[in-house]
Design an enzyme around this catalytic site. Structure first.
Site, PDB file in Angstrom:
ATOM      1  N   LEU A 123       0.812  -1.230   0.000  1.00 49.63           N
ATOM      2  CA  LEU A 123       0.000   0.000   0.000  1.00 49.63           C
ATOM      3  C   LEU A 123       0.845   1.281   0.000  1.00 49.63           C
ATOM      4  CD1 LEU A 123      -2.841  -1.091   2.510  1.00 49.63           C
ATOM      5  CD2 LEU A 123      -2.780  -1.366   0.019  1.00 49.63           C
ATOM      6  N   LYS A 161       7.375   3.634  -9.495  1.00 50.31           N
ATOM      7  CA  LYS A 161       7.302   3.943 -10.932  1.00 50.31           C
ATOM      8  C   LYS A 161       7.514   5.408 -11.314  1.00 50.31           C
ATOM      9  CE  LYS A 161       2.354   4.780 -11.052  1.00 50.31           C
ATOM     10  NZ  LYS A 161       1.133   4.765 -11.802  1.00 50.31           N
ATOM     11  N   SER A 169       8.213  -2.014 -19.400  1.00 53.07           N
ATOM     12  CA  SER A 169       7.767  -0.695 -19.856  1.00 53.07           C
ATOM     13  C   SER A 169       8.410  -0.351 -21.189  1.00 53.07           C
ATOM     14  CB  SER A 169       8.211   0.334 -18.807  1.00 53.07           C
ATOM     15  OG  SER A 169       8.071   1.634 -19.307  1.00 53.07           O
ATOM     16  N   ALA A 170       7.707   0.464 -21.960  1.00 52.12           N
ATOM     17  CA  ALA A 170       8.281   0.972 -23.211  1.00 52.12           C
ATOM     18  C   ALA A 170       9.511   1.823 -22.954  1.00 52.12           C
ATOM     19  CB  ALA A 170       7.234   1.788 -23.960  1.00 52.12           C
ATOM     20  N   TYR A 228      14.681   4.381 -12.834  1.00 50.11           N
ATOM     21  CA  TYR A 228      13.447   3.591 -12.943  1.00 50.11           C
ATOM     22  C   TYR A 228      13.523   2.658 -14.158  1.00 50.11           C
ATOM     23  CZ  TYR A 228       8.810   2.322 -14.475  1.00 50.11           C
ATOM     24  OH  TYR A 228       7.738   1.599 -14.941  1.00 50.11           O
ATOM     25  N   LYS A 245      13.775  -1.749 -14.802  1.00 55.25           N
ATOM     26  CA  LYS A 245      12.972  -2.592 -15.707  1.00 55.25           C
ATOM     27  C   LYS A 245      13.879  -3.413 -16.631  1.00 55.25           C
ATOM     28  CE  LYS A 245       8.966  -1.378 -14.201  1.00 55.25           C
ATOM     29  NZ  LYS A 245       8.226  -2.316 -13.358  1.00 55.25           N
ATOM     30  N   ASN A 255       2.965  13.314 -12.289  1.00 55.01           N
ATOM     31  CA  ASN A 255       4.042  13.469 -13.276  1.00 55.01           C
ATOM     32  C   ASN A 255       3.507  13.223 -14.675  1.00 55.01           C
ATOM     33  OD1 ASN A 255       6.162  13.438 -11.178  1.00 55.01           O
ATOM     34  ND2 ASN A 255       5.422  11.349 -10.879  1.00 55.01           N
ATOM     35  N   ASN A 256       2.501  12.366 -14.762  1.00 56.20           N
ATOM     36  CA  ASN A 256       2.036  11.929 -16.082  1.00 56.20           C
ATOM     37  C   ASN A 256       0.922  12.830 -16.617  1.00 56.20           C
ATOM     38  OD1 ASN A 256       2.677   8.888 -14.658  1.00 56.20           O
ATOM     39  ND2 ASN A 256       3.690   9.457 -16.542  1.00 56.20           N
ATOM     40  N   ASP A 283      12.654  13.709 -22.038  1.00 59.51           N
ATOM     41  CA  ASP A 283      11.536  13.330 -22.908  1.00 59.51           C
ATOM     42  C   ASP A 283      12.007  13.046 -24.323  1.00 59.51           C
ATOM     43  OD1 ASP A 283       9.429  13.308 -21.169  1.00 59.51           O
ATOM     44  OD2 ASP A 283       8.571  15.228 -21.812  1.00 59.51           O
TER      45      ASP A 283
HETATM   46  P1  NAD Z   1       0.933   1.639  -9.006  1.00 58.13           P
HETATM   47  O1  NAD Z   1       1.896   2.414  -8.192  1.00 58.13           O
HETATM   48  O2  NAD Z   1      -0.481   2.104  -9.055  1.00 58.13           O
HETATM   49  O3  NAD Z   1       0.935   0.113  -8.538  1.00 58.13           O
HETATM   50  C1  NAD Z   1       2.069  -0.532  -8.002  1.00 58.13           C
HETATM   51  C2  NAD Z   1       1.645  -1.173  -6.688  1.00 58.13           C
HETATM   52  O4  NAD Z   1       2.765  -1.849  -6.135  1.00 58.13           O
HETATM   53  C3  NAD Z   1       1.161  -0.159  -5.661  1.00 58.13           C
HETATM   54  O5  NAD Z   1      -0.118  -0.554  -5.182  1.00 58.13           O
HETATM   55  C4  NAD Z   1       2.217  -0.212  -4.553  1.00 58.13           C
HETATM   56  O6  NAD Z   1       1.650  -0.004  -3.283  1.00 58.13           O
HETATM   57  C5  NAD Z   1       2.779  -1.611  -4.732  1.00 58.13           C
HETATM   58  N1  NAD Z   1       4.163  -1.836  -4.291  1.00 58.13           N
HETATM   59  C6  NAD Z   1       5.273  -1.142  -4.642  1.00 58.13           C
HETATM   60  N2  NAD Z   1       6.356  -1.711  -4.074  1.00 58.13           N
HETATM   61  C7  NAD Z   1       5.931  -2.791  -3.379  1.00 58.13           C
HETATM   62  C8  NAD Z   1       6.571  -3.785  -2.596  1.00 58.13           C
HETATM   63  N3  NAD Z   1       7.895  -3.785  -2.429  1.00 58.13           N
HETATM   64  N4  NAD Z   1       5.816  -4.750  -2.020  1.00 58.13           N
HETATM   65  C9  NAD Z   1       4.472  -4.769  -2.194  1.00 58.13           C
HETATM   66  N5  NAD Z   1       3.806  -3.858  -2.918  1.00 58.13           N
HETATM   67  C10 NAD Z   1       4.534  -2.882  -3.508  1.00 58.13           C
HETATM   68  O7  NAD Z   1       1.535   1.530 -10.480  1.00 58.13           O
HETATM   69  P2  NAD Z   1       0.880   1.001 -11.822  1.00 58.13           P
HETATM   70  O8  NAD Z   1       0.738   2.154 -12.734  1.00 58.13           O
HETATM   71  O9  NAD Z   1      -0.276   0.138 -11.538  1.00 58.13           O
HETATM   72  O10 NAD Z   1       2.093   0.138 -12.363  1.00 58.13           O
HETATM   73  C11 NAD Z   1       2.186  -1.244 -12.130  1.00 58.13           C
HETATM   74  C12 NAD Z   1       3.489  -1.764 -12.711  1.00 58.13           C
HETATM   75  O11 NAD Z   1       3.523  -1.436 -14.096  1.00 58.13           O
HETATM   76  C13 NAD Z   1       4.737  -1.126 -12.089  1.00 58.13           C
HETATM   77  O12 NAD Z   1       5.728  -2.113 -12.004  1.00 58.13           O
HETATM   78  C14 NAD Z   1       5.119  -0.061 -13.098  1.00 58.13           C
HETATM   79  O13 NAD Z   1       6.488   0.209 -13.073  1.00 58.13           O
HETATM   80  C15 NAD Z   1       4.712  -0.723 -14.401  1.00 58.13           C
HETATM   81  N6  NAD Z   1       4.438   0.245 -15.478  1.00 58.13           N
HETATM   82  C16 NAD Z   1       3.538   1.258 -15.273  1.00 58.13           C
HETATM   83  C17 NAD Z   1       3.297   2.181 -16.288  1.00 58.13           C
HETATM   84  C18 NAD Z   1       2.364   3.346 -16.096  1.00 58.13           C
HETATM   85  O14 NAD Z   1       2.465   4.322 -16.841  1.00 58.13           O
HETATM   86  N7  NAD Z   1       1.442   3.300 -15.144  1.00 58.13           N
HETATM   87  C19 NAD Z   1       3.956   2.049 -17.510  1.00 58.13           C
HETATM   88  C20 NAD Z   1       4.847   0.995 -17.698  1.00 58.13           C
HETATM   89  C21 NAD Z   1       5.075   0.099 -16.661  1.00 58.13           C
HETATM   90  C1  WQD Z   2       3.324  12.019 -21.988  1.00 56.96           C
HETATM   91  C2  WQD Z   2       3.527  13.273 -22.849  1.00 56.96           C
HETATM   92  C3  WQD Z   2       5.170  14.784 -21.979  1.00 56.96           C
HETATM   93  C4  WQD Z   2       2.949  15.885 -18.349  1.00 56.96           C
HETATM   94  C5  WQD Z   2       6.123   7.936 -18.530  1.00 56.96           C
HETATM   95  C6  WQD Z   2       7.350   7.175 -18.122  1.00 56.96           C
HETATM   96  C7  WQD Z   2       7.356   5.825 -18.751  1.00 56.96           C
HETATM   97  C8  WQD Z   2       6.049   5.079 -18.472  1.00 56.96           C
HETATM   98  C9  WQD Z   2       4.844   5.910 -18.769  1.00 56.96           C
HETATM   99  C10 WQD Z   2       6.324   3.645 -16.585  1.00 56.96           C
HETATM  100  C11 WQD Z   2       4.987  13.670 -23.004  1.00 56.96           C
HETATM  101  C12 WQD Z   2       3.803  15.422 -21.965  1.00 56.96           C
HETATM  102  C13 WQD Z   2       3.327  15.321 -19.556  1.00 56.96           C
HETATM  103  C14 WQD Z   2       2.663  17.284 -18.309  1.00 56.96           C
HETATM  104  C15 WQD Z   2       3.124  17.416 -20.671  1.00 56.96           C
HETATM  105  N1  WQD Z   2       5.918   4.725 -17.086  1.00 56.96           N
HETATM  106  N2  WQD Z   2       3.420  16.071 -20.697  1.00 56.96           N
HETATM  107  N3  WQD Z   2       2.750  17.974 -19.467  1.00 56.96           N
HETATM  108  O1  WQD Z   2       6.847  10.440 -20.315  1.00 56.96           O
HETATM  109  O2  WQD Z   2       5.643   9.110 -22.119  1.00 56.96           O
HETATM  110  O3  WQD Z   2       6.117   8.066 -19.944  1.00 56.96           O
HETATM  111  O4  WQD Z   2       4.961   7.184 -18.134  1.00 56.96           O
HETATM  112  O5  WQD Z   2       6.970   2.784 -17.093  1.00 56.96           O
HETATM  113  O6  WQD Z   2       8.449   5.153 -18.221  1.00 56.96           O
HETATM  114  O7  WQD Z   2       8.492   7.899 -18.531  1.00 56.96           O
HETATM  115  O8  WQD Z   2       4.388   9.802 -20.056  1.00 56.96           O
HETATM  116  O9  WQD Z   2       2.376  10.959 -19.281  1.00 56.96           O
HETATM  117  O10 WQD Z   2       4.626  11.702 -18.386  1.00 56.96           O
HETATM  118  O11 WQD Z   2       4.023  12.189 -20.749  1.00 56.96           O
HETATM  119  O12 WQD Z   2       3.200  18.093 -21.675  1.00 56.96           O
HETATM  120  O13 WQD Z   2       2.333  17.848 -17.254  1.00 56.96           O
HETATM  121  O14 WQD Z   2       2.893  14.374 -22.179  1.00 56.96           O
HETATM  122  O15 WQD Z   2       6.150  15.719 -22.305  1.00 56.96           O
HETATM  123  O16 WQD Z   2       5.140  14.175 -24.293  1.00 56.96           O
HETATM  124  P1  WQD Z   2       5.847   9.441 -20.672  1.00 56.96           P
HETATM  125  P2  WQD Z   2       3.821  11.178 -19.514  1.00 56.96           P
END
Ligand code: NAD
Ligand code: WQD
Length: 333
Positions: free
Chosen positions: A33, A84, A124-125, A148, A152, A197-198, A294
């Protein structure tokens, strides 16, 4: 079949638990959590009308992991647990390496001990770094630009080594592009407590007036309108891909990576305009400088996942923008 979902109360994990339950799987969740809430377990039960076993704890805790495998006959694992936030990982690299890599090592050690060698991993991409061309295919060169992303890439390598050491392992490395959207019920979705951040969580907070204005990071990229282009994918489509990946690892052995995206790229301004139109709400924005690290554009060639997993994304950008807003509206008080 019983699936252990680490990080199962998180954003992608919770949607995946719903899809697993709706496809007849039993689900055991472990989550500490750090980035999610306990009530998500109840929402998953409410949506599916099915029960879930929940352990609050850290995947790095080996005794806890042994206990979970002892108390439950786990057939396969989906490993979402991890930190993440890209920016935070630059500030606190040791915390990211410790949490993301230690949790994976601990999990795999215990899986090996008990002979459960089927795992789906959240990659992740970001492992493609700055791609040389588009769309991105799975065999493109891999590199990263932040701790980060490095976690991965290292974990992908660790899992590949594991398969080399013992061909009994069955491993799917899922490379997500940009997940957005939420479950139709509005019960589960993404709503970070901190300043997001996203892009999509930030847009939503501007729409709800929790934040004043969206900063668009650069309009001088070599893209259709100068703003960054990404492959946004509905989180429910992504969750469905995990069910397909579980079917695959349960059936076959081996290690393979799959792009999970739609194959379409949308610019920041296209997302903003779509969000405004489908939700009939204003999203003020200003153009600011580029965000360090970026890339201009990133989108998937998702054909390998279609061929090997029988999965492809179905939901369009309008629905993604609607569902993202619907979730936050329902959770505002
Ligand atoms: P999230 O933060 O909502 O979910 C991750 C969960 O893992 C959280 O509920 C957190 O409490 C739990 N957690 C973290 N460390 C832990 C630990 N050591 N033990 C137990 N629980 C732990 O994130 P999400 O967006 O659902 O992402 C899930 C996975 O997908 C992550 O590994 C993330 O890196 C990967 N991912 C996410 C994105 C994205 O943009 N959301 C993109 C690519 C990859
Ligand atoms: C998307 C676009 C920004 C916020 C990130 C991680 C990546 C993956 C997914 C986990 C970009 C622009 C964003 C803002 C903006 N996560 N932007 N103003 O950077 O593609 O990927 O999340 O694995 O590892 O790097 O996603 O949503 O942050 O950005 O203009 O306030 O939006 O520049 O072009 P990103 P993002």
């Amino acid at each position: 079949m019983k699936i252990l979902v680490t990080g199962g109360t998180g954003y992608i994990g919770s949607h995946t638990c719903v899809e697993l339950l709706e496809n007849g799987y039993e689900v055991v969740i472990v989550d500490n959590l750090v980035n999610s809430k306990r009530e998500v377990v109840d929402y998953i039960k409410e949506i599916t009308n099915k029960d879930v076993t929940f352990y609050e704890g850290d995947v790095c805790d080996k005794e806890l992991m042994r206990k979970i495998f002892k108390e439950n006959a786990i057939d396969a694992v989906i490993h979402f647990a991890g930190l993440k936030a890209v920016g935070e990982s630059v500030q606190k690299p040791l915390m990211y390496y410790r949490n993301n890599i230690d949790s994976t090592l601990t999990l795999c050690e215990v899986m090996d001990e008990v002979g459960c060698r089927k795992i789906v991993f959240s990659s992740s991409a970001t492992v493609y770094g700055s791609p040389k061309s588009l769309p991105i295919k799975e065999d493109f060169p891999l590199s990263t630009t932040n701790p980060y992303g490095s976690t991965k890439l290292y974990i992908e390598g660790i899992l590949r080594d594991l398969y080399t050491s013992n061909n009994d392992w069955s491993i799917a490395l899922l490379r997500y592009f940009n997940p957005i959207g939420a479950h139709k019920s509005g019960l589960i979705g993404e709503n970070p407590n901190d300043i997001p951040n996203n892009l999509m969580p930030y847009i939503v907070k501007v729409a709800t007036k929790e934040l004043e204005i969206l900063s668009v990071y650069g309009n001088d990229y070599d893209t259709k309108d100068g703003t960054g282009v990404r492959d946004y994918i509905h989180v429910v489509d992504l969750a469905k891909a995990h069910v397909k990946a579980i079917e695959k690892v349960l059936k076959d052995r081996g290690v393979d990576a799959y792009n999970l995206g739609t194959g379409h790229g949308y610019s920041v301004l296209e997302i903003v305009e779509t969000f405004k139109r489908v939700n009939n709400i204003d999203v003020p924005y200003k153009i600011v400088g580029r965000r360090p690290g970026d890339i201009a554009a990133c989108y998937a060639d998702p054909s390998y996942a279609k061929e090997k997993l029988g999965w492809e994304a179905e939901k369009e950008i309008d629905e993604m923008c609607k569902d993202s807003y619907n979730f936050v509206k329902q959770h505002k008080g």
